[in-house]
Each structure stands twice: as C-alpha cells, then as structure tokens.
Design an enzyme around this catalytic site. Structure first.
Site, PDB file in Angstrom:
ATOM      1  N   TYR A  94      -1.260 -10.986   9.189  1.00  0.00           N
ATOM      2  CA  TYR A  94      -1.519 -10.596   7.821  1.00  0.00           C
ATOM      3  C   TYR A  94      -0.577  -9.725   7.221  1.00  0.00           C
ATOM      4  CZ  TYR A  94      -4.108  -8.863   3.795  1.00  0.00           C
ATOM      5  OH  TYR A  94      -4.491  -8.661   2.648  1.00  0.00           O
ATOM      6  N   THR A 107      -1.769  -4.298   0.870  1.00  0.00           N
ATOM      7  CA  THR A 107      -2.595  -3.819   1.930  1.00  0.00           C
ATOM      8  C   THR A 107      -2.175  -2.661   2.765  1.00  0.00           C
ATOM      9  OG1 THR A 107      -3.969  -4.495   3.786  1.00  0.00           O
ATOM     10  CG2 THR A 107      -1.571  -5.426   3.531  1.00  0.00           C
ATOM     11  N   GLY A 139     -12.528 -13.382  -6.180  1.00  0.00           N
ATOM     12  CA  GLY A 139     -12.403 -12.434  -5.039  1.00  0.00           C
ATOM     13  C   GLY A 139     -13.098 -11.009  -5.687  1.00  0.00           C
ATOM     14  N   LYS A 176       2.005  -9.952   4.116  1.00  0.00           N
ATOM     15  CA  LYS A 176       1.960  -9.017   2.868  1.00  0.00           C
ATOM     16  C   LYS A 176       3.119  -8.109   2.713  1.00  0.00           C
ATOM     17  CE  LYS A 176      -1.265  -8.938   0.401  1.00  0.00           C
ATOM     18  NZ  LYS A 176      -1.474  -9.826  -0.670  1.00  0.00           N
ATOM     19  N   THR A 217      -7.161 -13.393   3.080  1.00  0.00           N
ATOM     20  CA  THR A 217      -7.338 -11.924   3.659  1.00  0.00           C
ATOM     21  C   THR A 217      -7.956 -11.817   5.214  1.00  0.00           C
ATOM     22  OG1 THR A 217      -9.418 -11.736   2.576  1.00  0.00           O
ATOM     23  CG2 THR A 217      -7.315 -10.827   1.387  1.00  0.00           C
TER      24      THR A 217
END
Length: 288
Positions: A131, A108, A16, A135, A70
């Site tokens: 998401y 995040t 990534g 997280k 992501t």
C-alpha cells in the site's frame, strides 16, 4: 467569499470518511460535485472512459482525489486491484485533465519506514508494505505530470461516522467485547474535519507541493483505545495490550509514522484540536 462559488470542485471518493466530510465542509463555499463508486453519482476511478466523461462534463477547477484502496493487508493479497485504484486512478485523472485543473491528492504516512521520531516532507520515503509503495508511486506520477498539484500526507484519519480505528474500538467496547490493540504502533491521528479545513484553506492560499498534516497527539494505538474507553467510561480491561509481533497482520507497518505538520501549520495557522476535545465531541453527538 461570494467569488468562491464560481469555482467547481470535483471530489472523487466522496463516500469515504474524508470525502464525505469534505463534501459537507466545501459545499458552503464552492460548487461541489461529489462522486464515489457506491454513491448516488457512481464513478469508478479505474474506468478511464467514465472518468473522462465526468471531468469533461463538469469542467472542475479542482479535483480532490480521496479514492483509494486503503485496506493495508488486502493490498498485499489483491495487488492487481490495489494497483488499478491507487496508481491507475491517479494516472486516469491526469490523462483526463488539462493544466488548468489543479489536482489535490491524498497520500499517507505509510510511505515511511517508521525508524524516525517524526517525519518532515523532505525525509526520504521507504515504504514497508505494498500500500505504501503504491501511494508513493502515485505521488511520483503526479509530481512528474506537469500539472498543478497539492499532495497531502495525513496520519491515521478518523471520525465518528465511518469505519476506522476509532469506530472499531468504540463499537467493540460498547458491546463489552475484548480487543487486542498494539502498543508499538505510534502516530498522530488526524480528524477528518480538521483535514477538510486544511484542504479548504490550502485552496484559498493556492498551496502547491507536498505537505504533512497530523493531529496534535502523538499516541500509540493502545493509548488511543484507552482514551476512548476513559471518555466513554467503558471497561478498559477489555483492551488487551499486545505487540505487533503477536498479531497476524499480513502487511508490515511502520512502528512510528508521526508526521511533522510545522510547515503547513505555519502557512495556514491551523491548530488541530487535541484528541480529548474531539472524542468528547463525538460523545456529545451521541447524547443529542
């Protein structure tokens, strides 16, 4: 700095944009092992048995978890897979480690609801999408794991070598394509190289706990795109301003996910370069 070479660092998710930058940055100082699902050293973070084998073989001092699913919209439609990576992954890391291994986990800004001007580490999370919820769950699992940990929450990571907002805008405008860009999603985007510096200095300073890190520019996606257009002398009329309500984003996004980085900046004394400097650096690389 010779003593740093004795320390082993395992980067999970090294293909990534952050993981690949980290590998380049940390290799100068440590014995770095870089793994990814699609790299030359494949490691599927959802494969507990394989993860156990890799960690027990390398015996790292630090594990940096950059692995994540992501794609915010696809998290909504691929919930089982999203959970297996974003939550199951950290569970597997914890299960495969002992208390002598420090876990550095990348979270995040999307754990927040976007109703404040900026967010500090002690602000109460309220994610608007799946998401962000995953997280946040991964953070809570690590916090309660009885492990030494560092959780870093960055805002909109970007560089010039991987798929991200910057490269999408650049690649679209260089082809003279029109793009719709939202004016009402505001953040302080984070250059992957600066975030790698933060992680390096966090290791040196033995930082533990939860920290925010974002760039020095608080900017909308539309303003970000205009800045790219201006620096590269693209046709800015190809950037069409729209509001979030006008586009079909499956997952809700926070309107303002700006992160306050004062806490970590005071400790590490790191100044994130402004966006003009970074994008001009990208431009210089192209002309080399």
């Amino acid at each position: 700095m010779v003593q740093n070479y004795r320390k082993k660092i395992l980067i999970i998710g090294a293909n990534g944009q952050l993981g690949s930058t980290l590998e380049k940055y940390l290799t100068k100082y440590y014995e770095v092992y870089a793994t990814s699902y699609i790299s030359r050293d494949p490691l599927d973070i959802t494969n507990k048995k394989k993860l156990d084998t890799v960690i027990s073989t390398i015996k790292p001092n630090y594990i940096i978890n950059c692995a994540a699913f992501t794609n915010v919209d696809k998290n909504e439609t691929n919930r089982e897979y999203a959970y297996s990576v974003n939550v199951g992954g950290i569970k597997n890391i914890i299960s495969a480690t002992n208390k002598n291994i420090k876990i550095i986990h990348i979270s995040t800004d999307y754990i927040f609801d976007g109703l404040k001007e900026s967010y500090k580490e002690n602000d109460i999370p309220n994610p608007l999408n799946y998401y962000g919820k995953l997280k946040l769950e991964s953070e809570n699992i690590l916090k309660s794991s009885n492990r030494s940990f560092l959780i870093l929450r960055p805002s909109v990571i970007y560089n010039d070598s991987h798929q991200n907002f910057y490269t999408w805008v650049y690649e679209s405008l260089i082809k003279n394509k029109k793009i719709n860009v939202v004016t009402d999603q505001i953040s302080n985007p984070t250059w992957s190289w600066s975030l790698s510096e933060v992680i390096y200095k966090s290791i040196l300073n033995n930082l533990e706990g939860v920290f925010h890190y974002g760039g020095s520019d608080v900017i909308s996606r539309y303003e970000f795109a205009l800045k790219i257009s201006d620096i590269f002398s693209f046709n800015s009329s190809n950037i069409v301003p729209v509001e979030t309500s006008e586009i079909n984003q499956l997952a809700n996004r926070p309107a303002r996910s700006t992160l306050n980085s004062d806490k970590i900046n005071k400790i590490l004394k790191i100044n994130h370069p402004d966006m003009d400097y970074i994008i001009n650096l990208f431009k210089d690389r192209i002309s080399e």
